[in-house]
Design an enzyme around this catalytic site. Structure first.
Site, PDB file in Angstrom:
ATOM      1  N   CYS A 151       0.838  -1.200   0.000  1.00  0.00           N
ATOM      2  CA  CYS A 151       0.000   0.000   0.000  1.00  0.00           C
ATOM      3  C   CYS A 151       0.872   1.249   0.000  1.00  0.00           C
ATOM      4  CB  CYS A 151      -0.940  -0.008   1.204  1.00  0.00           C
ATOM      5  SG  CYS A 151      -2.022   1.428   1.271  1.00  0.00           S
ATOM      6  N   CYS A 154      -0.463   4.145   2.069  1.00  0.00           N
ATOM      7  CA  CYS A 154      -0.314   3.947   3.519  1.00  0.00           C
ATOM      8  C   CYS A 154       1.130   4.165   3.949  1.00  0.00           C
ATOM      9  CB  CYS A 154      -0.691   2.518   3.917  1.00  0.00           C
ATOM     10  SG  CYS A 154      -2.215   1.923   3.196  1.00  0.00           S
ATOM     11  N   ASP A 155       2.070   3.610   3.200  1.00  0.00           N
ATOM     12  CA  ASP A 155       3.442   3.503   3.686  1.00  0.00           C
ATOM     13  C   ASP A 155       4.449   4.379   2.948  1.00  0.00           C
ATOM     14  OD1 ASP A 155       2.556   1.552   5.466  1.00  0.00           O
ATOM     15  OD2 ASP A 155       2.824  -0.056   4.015  1.00  0.00           O
TER      16      ASP A 155
HETATM   17  P1  FAD Z   1     -10.458  -5.236   7.195  1.00  0.00           P
HETATM   18  O1  FAD Z   1      -9.542  -4.317   7.884  1.00  0.00           O
HETATM   19  O2  FAD Z   1      -9.937  -6.044   6.068  1.00  0.00           O
HETATM   20  O3  FAD Z   1     -11.056  -6.190   8.315  1.00  0.00           O
HETATM   21  C1  FAD Z   1     -11.939  -7.208   8.039  1.00  0.00           C
HETATM   22  C2  FAD Z   1     -12.040  -8.098   9.252  1.00  0.00           C
HETATM   23  O4  FAD Z   1     -13.117  -9.014   9.078  1.00  0.00           O
HETATM   24  C3  FAD Z   1     -10.791  -8.946   9.519  1.00  0.00           C
HETATM   25  O5  FAD Z   1     -10.414  -8.875  10.868  1.00  0.00           O
HETATM   26  C4  FAD Z   1     -11.229 -10.346   9.189  1.00  0.00           C
HETATM   27  O6  FAD Z   1     -10.578 -11.306  10.006  1.00  0.00           O
HETATM   28  C5  FAD Z   1     -12.731 -10.284   9.514  1.00  0.00           C
HETATM   29  N1  FAD Z   1     -13.480 -11.301   8.796  1.00  0.00           N
HETATM   30  C6  FAD Z   1     -13.332 -11.673   7.492  1.00  0.00           C
HETATM   31  N2  FAD Z   1     -14.180 -12.687   7.208  1.00  0.00           N
HETATM   32  C7  FAD Z   1     -14.881 -12.938   8.354  1.00  0.00           C
HETATM   33  C8  FAD Z   1     -15.880 -13.880   8.696  1.00  0.00           C
HETATM   34  N3  FAD Z   1     -16.332 -14.769   7.796  1.00  0.00           N
HETATM   35  N4  FAD Z   1     -16.363 -13.895   9.967  1.00  0.00           N
HETATM   36  C9  FAD Z   1     -15.899 -12.995  10.877  1.00  0.00           C
HETATM   37  N5  FAD Z   1     -14.942 -12.085  10.604  1.00  0.00           N
HETATM   38  C10 FAD Z   1     -14.448 -12.060   9.365  1.00  0.00           C
HETATM   39  N6  FAD Z   1      -5.348   2.379   5.380  1.00  0.00           N
HETATM   40  C11 FAD Z   1      -5.217   3.659   5.798  1.00  0.00           C
HETATM   41  O7  FAD Z   1      -6.161   4.416   5.705  1.00  0.00           O
HETATM   42  N7  FAD Z   1      -4.043   4.093   6.354  1.00  0.00           N
HETATM   43  C12 FAD Z   1      -2.965   3.282   6.532  1.00  0.00           C
HETATM   44  O8  FAD Z   1      -1.916   3.720   7.019  1.00  0.00           O
HETATM   45  C13 FAD Z   1      -3.080   1.929   6.109  1.00  0.00           C
HETATM   46  N8  FAD Z   1      -2.050   1.067   6.250  1.00  0.00           N
HETATM   47  C14 FAD Z   1      -2.186  -0.219   5.847  1.00  0.00           C
HETATM   48  C15 FAD Z   1      -1.114  -1.088   6.023  1.00  0.00           C
HETATM   49  C16 FAD Z   1      -1.237  -2.410   5.656  1.00  0.00           C
HETATM   50  C17 FAD Z   1      -0.061  -3.347   5.860  1.00  0.00           C
HETATM   51  C18 FAD Z   1      -2.438  -2.882   5.067  1.00  0.00           C
HETATM   52  C19 FAD Z   1      -2.577  -4.336   4.677  1.00  0.00           C
HETATM   53  C20 FAD Z   1      -3.510  -2.025   4.882  1.00  0.00           C
HETATM   54  C21 FAD Z   1      -3.391  -0.686   5.254  1.00  0.00           C
HETATM   55  N9  FAD Z   1      -4.426   0.224   5.073  1.00  0.00           N
HETATM   56  C22 FAD Z   1      -4.306   1.512   5.519  1.00  0.00           C
HETATM   57  C23 FAD Z   1      -5.693  -0.174   4.431  1.00  0.00           C
HETATM   58  C24 FAD Z   1      -6.733  -0.446   5.530  1.00  0.00           C
HETATM   59  O9  FAD Z   1      -6.170  -1.337   6.463  1.00  0.00           O
HETATM   60  C25 FAD Z   1      -8.001  -1.034   4.943  1.00  0.00           C
HETATM   61  O10 FAD Z   1      -8.524  -0.152   3.965  1.00  0.00           O
HETATM   62  C26 FAD Z   1      -9.061  -1.242   6.034  1.00  0.00           C
HETATM   63  O11 FAD Z   1      -8.538  -1.981   7.099  1.00  0.00           O
HETATM   64  C27 FAD Z   1     -10.276  -1.948   5.478  1.00  0.00           C
HETATM   65  O12 FAD Z   1     -11.170  -2.067   6.518  1.00  0.00           O
HETATM   66  P2  FAD Z   1     -12.381  -3.085   6.493  1.00  0.00           P
HETATM   67  O13 FAD Z   1     -13.174  -2.750   7.708  1.00  0.00           O
HETATM   68  O14 FAD Z   1     -13.036  -3.085   5.191  1.00  0.00           O
HETATM   69  O15 FAD Z   1     -11.765  -4.540   6.652  1.00  0.00           O
END
Ligand code: FAD
Ligand code: NDP
Length: 332
Positions: A151, A154-155
């Site tokens: 990303c 992000c980084d």
């Molecule tokens: P996610 O964060 O993907 O979380 C989904 C959750 O649902 C997970 O915990 C998963 O285990 C759970 N889940 C999945 N399937 C199931 C199921 N069947 N039953 C129960 N639970 C389930 N964004 C920024 O804005 N700033 C940053 O600095 C940044 N840094 C990042 C660094 C890294 C290394 C990465 C990988 C991403 C980064 N991002 C950053 C992007 C950001 O993390 C994502 O956009 C954001 O986390 C997405 O949120 P979400 O709620 O959609 O899902």
């Protein structure tokens, strides 16, 4: 023998997933007195409860944290806020779901073979997130988040990348966007494209090819990541046509080879796009099934940020609340 079912529990609304989208939805639902239940997952899709941000260090672009905050700490705060307003959280993964019945049926991991699930709900918010594809090269584990990232937004701004030679792998729109973004910080950006052409749209491809700080290396793939044990310093590259191998200095490697949304559970029930993302009605979080809403990265292949995920989590809670009010007014 299938496990003994727990006492059947009906909820007005269940949130599946625990990243910024899931927790923001939970906070709004709880404050609306809807007593939400959240399944935060047990290493679901490879992530700890809290989601993708639990795998990173400093988050510096989430408003409200001027000094930045560690990803894990930020997600602990999100969880605390959900619990404070009354969200009931189960550290379990939803393994099977029937979105076509009303109430909607959800089976926890280990219960999939039971005919009837423990959990039912009138409305469900899907916030299961996505994960970036990685290449799993030799050395990748050692230098992950120490020069290797998936990303750029992000980084990219962290000091280890300032005025350094960086590489982006991929030839799509993400690679083009990430490479151009990285030119703000890097001394130079090389884009490693495995074929002799870019997959990116014409406009993005032109922008990339014309950028003075970008070189597109066609027919090139990385084979190995090397460094001093702490930080990435170079990549072993291969020409995919001549098979010639060489080493080039790079202090950063960014994967832009696509993402995989966590939607396997919903295939055949929800309308998904060609890449597997949940299709929502533009301007809302509504899916093709009434009462089922999707938020966060699972329905967004464009922005994929914590703040946009939280934003759509808020939208999903409001959409769900209004839907419940309309369809189940007595319970409201
Ligand atoms: P996610 O964060 O993907 O979380 C989904 C959750 O649902 C997970 O915990 C998963 O285990 C759970 N889940 C999945 N399937 C199931 C199921 N069947 N039953 C129960 N639970 C389930 N964004 C920024 O804005 N700033 C940053 O600095 C940044 N840094 C990042 C660094 C890294 C290394 C990465 C990988 C991403 C980064 N991002 C950053 C992007 C950001 O993390 C994502 O956009 C954001 O986390 C997405 O949120 P979400 O709620 O959609 O899902
Ligand atoms: P894409 O699937 O479009 O592109 C992935 C790229 O990575 C391709 O060039 C592919 O090569 C390459 N690739 C895949 N696996 C490997 C591998 N193992 N080794 C080397 N290279 C590999 O993904 P994107 O994330 O770029 O885009 C996803 C969708 O999101 C697209 O529809 C895109 O248009 C959209 N998007 C739009 C943006 C915008 O409008 N600004 C910004 C970002 C994304 P190959 O071509 O050979 O298959």
């Amino acid at each position: 023998m299938p496990p003994v079912p727990k006492t059947p529990t009906h909820s007005k609304v269940i949130v599946v997933g625990s990243g910024p989208a899931g927790h923001t939805a939970a906070v709004y639902l709880a404050r609306a007195n809807l007593k939400p239940v959240m399944f935060e997952g047990m290493m679901a899709n490879g992530f700890a409860p809290g989601g993708q941000l639990t795998t990173t260090t400093d988050v510096e672009n989430y408003p409200g944290f001027p000094e930045g905050i560690m990803g894990g700490e930020m997600m602990d705060k999100f969880r605390e806020q959900s619990v404070r307003f009354g969200t009931e959280i189960h550290t379990e993964t939803i393994a099977k779901i029937d979105l076509t019945s009303q109430p909607i049926k959800l089976w926890r991991e280990g219960e999939e073979d039971n005919e009837e699930p423990t959990d039912t709900a009138n409305s469900v918010i899907i916030a299961t997130g996505a994960s970036a594809k990685r290449m799993h090269l030799p050395g990748e584990e050692t230098y992950w988040q120490a020069g290797i990232s998936a990303c750029a937004v992000c980084d990219g701004a962290v000091p280890i990348f300032r005025n350094k030679a960086l590489a982006v792998v991929g030839g799509g729109d993400s690679a083009a966007e990430e490479a151009i973004y990285l030119t703000k910080y890097a001394s130079h950006v090389s884009v490693l494209v495995r074929r002799d052409k870019l997959r990116a749209s014409k406009v993005m491809a032109q922008r990339l090819l014309n950028h003075p700080k970008v070189t597109v290396l066609f027919n090139t793939v990385p084979l190995e990541c090397k460094g001093d044990g702490k930080l990435l310093q170079s990549l072993v590259l291969q020409d995919t046509v001549t098979k010639e191998i060489r080493t080039q200095e790079f202090n950063g490697l960014f994967y832009a080879i696509g993402h995989v949304p966590a939607t396997a559970l919903f295939k055949g029930q929800l309308n998904l796009d060609e890449d597997g993302y949940i299709k929502t009605i533009p301007g809302s979080t509504e899916t093709n099934i009434p009462g089922v809403f999707a938020a966060g990265d699972v329905q967004d292949k464009k922005y994929r940020q914590a703040v946009t995920s939280a934003g759509t989590g808020c939208m999903a809670a409001i959409d769900s609340e209004r839907w419940l009010e309309e369809h189940f007014p007595d319970q409201h």
